[in-house]
Motif scaffolding. Structure first.
Motif, PDB file in Angstrom:
ATOM      1  N   GLN A  78       0.826  -1.204   0.000  1.00 20.14           N
ATOM      2  CA  GLN A  78       0.000   0.000   0.000  1.00 20.14           C
ATOM      3  C   GLN A  78       0.861   1.255   0.000  1.00 20.14           C
ATOM      4  N   VAL A  79       1.951   1.223   0.752  1.00 22.19           N
ATOM      5  CA  VAL A  79       2.876   2.359   0.789  1.00 22.19           C
ATOM      6  C   VAL A  79       3.519   2.529  -0.586  1.00 22.19           C
ATOM      7  N   ASP A  80       3.957   1.426  -1.177  1.00 23.46           N
ATOM      8  CA  ASP A  80       4.559   1.483  -2.507  1.00 23.46           C
ATOM      9  C   ASP A  80       3.580   2.062  -3.521  1.00 23.46           C
ATOM     10  N   ASN A  81       2.320   1.626  -3.459  1.00 26.49           N
ATOM     11  CA  ASN A  81       1.306   2.138  -4.379  1.00 26.49           C
ATOM     12  C   ASN A  81       1.085   3.633  -4.187  1.00 26.49           C
ATOM     13  N   MET A  82       1.081   4.081  -2.938  1.00 26.47           N
ATOM     14  CA  MET A  82       0.875   5.497  -2.662  1.00 26.47           C
ATOM     15  C   MET A  82       2.014   6.324  -3.273  1.00 26.47           C
ATOM     16  N   PHE A  83       3.257   5.875  -3.099  1.00 28.65           N
ATOM     17  CA  PHE A  83       4.392   6.602  -3.652  1.00 28.65           C
ATOM     18  C   PHE A  83       4.374   6.568  -5.178  1.00 28.65           C
ATOM     19  N   GLU A  84       3.984   5.454  -5.746  1.00 29.63           N
ATOM     20  CA  GLU A  84       3.894   5.343  -7.206  1.00 29.63           C
ATOM     21  C   GLU A  84       2.849   6.309  -7.760  1.00 29.63           C
ATOM     22  N   GLU A  85       1.713   6.413  -7.070  1.00 34.94           N
ATOM     23  CA  GLU A  85       0.669   7.341  -7.501  1.00 34.94           C
ATOM     24  C   GLU A  85       1.134   8.789  -7.393  1.00 34.94           C
ATOM     25  N   MET A  86       1.864   9.092  -6.323  1.00 31.24           N
ATOM     26  CA  MET A  86       2.391  10.453  -6.168  1.00 31.24           C
ATOM     27  C   MET A  86       3.391  10.770  -7.274  1.00 31.24           C
ATOM     28  N   LEU A  87       4.262   9.825  -7.581  1.00 30.80           N
ATOM     29  CA  LEU A  87       5.240  10.019  -8.644  1.00 30.80           C
ATOM     30  C   LEU A  87       4.549  10.225  -9.981  1.00 30.80           C
ATOM     31  N   ASP A  88       3.532   9.418 -10.256  1.00 30.84           N
ATOM     32  CA  ASP A  88       2.774   9.572 -11.497  1.00 30.84           C
ATOM     33  C   ASP A  88       2.144  10.956 -11.589  1.00 30.84           C
ATOM     34  N   MET A  89       1.629  11.442 -10.464  1.00 35.74           N
ATOM     35  CA  MET A  89       1.007  12.757 -10.461  1.00 35.74           C
ATOM     36  C   MET A  89       2.040  13.834 -10.806  1.00 35.74           C
ATOM     37  N   PHE A  90       3.245  13.716 -10.249  1.00 29.44           N
ATOM     38  CA  PHE A  90       4.282  14.708 -10.512  1.00 29.44           C
ATOM     39  C   PHE A  90       4.830  14.617 -11.932  1.00 29.44           C
ATOM     40  N   MET A  91       4.673  13.479 -12.583  1.00 31.28           N
ATOM     41  CA  MET A  91       5.160  13.309 -13.950  1.00 31.28           C
ATOM     42  C   MET A  91       4.087  13.637 -14.997  1.00 31.28           C
ATOM     43  N   SER A  92       2.931  14.034 -14.542  1.00 32.30           N
ATOM     44  CA  SER A  92       1.834  14.288 -15.468  1.00 32.30           C
ATOM     45  C   SER A  92       2.039  15.601 -16.220  1.00 32.30           C
ATOM     46  N   LYS A  93       1.398  15.696 -17.352  1.00 28.65           N
ATOM     47  CA  LYS A  93       1.460  16.909 -18.155  1.00 28.65           C
ATOM     48  C   LYS A  93       0.938  18.102 -17.361  1.00 28.65           C
ATOM     49  N   ASN A  94      -0.101  17.880 -16.570  1.00 28.88           N
ATOM     50  CA  ASN A  94      -0.668  18.978 -15.772  1.00 28.88           C
ATOM     51  C   ASN A  94       0.363  19.593 -14.833  1.00 28.88           C
ATOM     52  N   MET A  95       1.251  18.794 -14.294  1.00 29.01           N
ATOM     53  CA  MET A  95       2.244  19.280 -13.333  1.00 29.01           C
ATOM     54  C   MET A  95       3.528  19.765 -14.008  1.00 29.01           C
ATOM     55  N   LEU A  96       3.945  19.110 -15.060  1.00 31.42           N
ATOM     56  CA  LEU A  96       5.263  19.383 -15.634  1.00 31.42           C
ATOM     57  C   LEU A  96       5.273  20.349 -16.819  1.00 31.42           C
ATOM     58  N   TYR A  97       4.180  20.432 -17.543  1.00 32.38           N
ATOM     59  CA  TYR A  97       4.223  21.155 -18.814  1.00 32.38           C
ATOM     60  C   TYR A  97       4.643  22.617 -18.653  1.00 32.38           C
ATOM     61  N   ASP A  98       4.003  23.348 -17.762  1.00 36.57           N
ATOM     62  CA  ASP A  98       4.331  24.773 -17.615  1.00 36.57           C
ATOM     63  C   ASP A  98       5.765  25.010 -17.134  1.00 36.57           C
ATOM     64  N   PRO A  99       6.240  24.282 -16.108  1.00 33.17           N
ATOM     65  CA  PRO A  99       7.648  24.477 -15.719  1.00 33.17           C
ATOM     66  C   PRO A  99       8.634  24.103 -16.836  1.00 33.17           C
ATOM     67  N   MET A 100       8.328  23.040 -17.591  1.00 33.18           N
ATOM     68  CA  MET A 100       9.210  22.655 -18.692  1.00 33.18           C
ATOM     69  C   MET A 100       9.186  23.713 -19.802  1.00 33.18           C
ATOM     70  N   LYS A 101       8.027  24.263 -20.039  1.00 36.31           N
ATOM     71  CA  LYS A 101       7.904  25.311 -21.054  1.00 36.31           C
ATOM     72  C   LYS A 101       8.734  26.536 -20.653  1.00 36.31           C
ATOM     73  N   GLU A 102       8.676  26.877 -19.371  1.00 37.16           N
ATOM     74  CA  GLU A 102       9.462  28.011 -18.884  1.00 37.16           C
ATOM     75  C   GLU A 102      10.957  27.714 -18.968  1.00 37.16           C
ATOM     76  N   LEU A 103      11.352  26.497 -18.587  1.00 37.08           N
ATOM     77  CA  LEU A 103      12.766  26.114 -18.730  1.00 37.08           C
ATOM     78  C   LEU A 103      13.204  26.187 -20.191  1.00 37.08           C
ATOM     79  N   ASN A 104      12.335  25.758 -21.076  1.00 40.21           N
ATOM     80  CA  ASN A 104      12.636  25.777 -22.505  1.00 40.21           C
ATOM     81  C   ASN A 104      12.892  27.208 -22.997  1.00 40.21           C
ATOM     82  N   GLN A 105      12.206  28.168 -22.419  1.00 36.52           N
ATOM     83  CA  GLN A 105      12.408  29.575 -22.788  1.00 36.52           C
ATOM     84  C   GLN A 105      13.663  30.155 -22.148  1.00 36.52           C
TER      85      GLN A 105
END
Length: 133
Positions: free
Chosen positions: A9-36
């Motif tokens: 259950q702990v492993d699943n919770m961490f995996e879900e958190m990691l997936d959330m942080f790797m999502s387009k919703n979380m990463l796209y804007d910071p990556m776009k800013e880094l790209n600029q």
């Protein structure tokens, strides 16, 4: 964490958190800013950086471009498509991380309130100072 019945259950919770942080919703804007910001940083600091540092930062910049291209080319769709996309983003983020921390100047643009230690690792508040519920 002792309240969880099984380690899985702990492993699943961490995996879900990691997936959330790797999502387009979380990463796209910071990556776009880094790209600029990366090209400006590289141009302004080319003569100040060692050849190795400059090459590392160029490689990080390429990873940012790959991540953005992946997000732009990946349609939203089924859970299977999302899972494949998440795996690809994780792979690209690991590749970027293999080149070390991004330049401190760029980190400050993305997270101006973040304090970094002398080793470049973010400082976290002293947990003893946090309010307890």
């Amino acid at each position: 964490m002792e309240g969880f019945a099984e380690e899985g259950q702990v492993d699943n919770m961490f995996e879900e958190m990691l997936d959330m942080f790797m999502s387009k919703n979380m990463l796209y804007d910071p990556m776009k800013e880094l790209n600029q910001e990366y090209p400006k940083y590289l141009a302004a600091n080319k003569d100040k950086l060692s050849k190795d540092e400059y090459r590392r930062y160029e490689n990080q910049y390429r990873c940012v471009q790959e991540i953005l291209a992946h997000f732009d080319q990946t349609p939203s769709g089924s859970d299977e498509d999302s899972s494949k996309s998440d795996k690809q983003v994780k792979k690209l983020m690991e590749k970027m991380q293999s080149y070390g921390q991004p330049p401190e100047d760029l980190i400050k643009i993305l997270a101006p309130d973040l304090e970094l230690g002398p080793d470049g690792v973010p400082k976290f508040p002293d947990l003893d100072q946090c309010n307890q519920m």
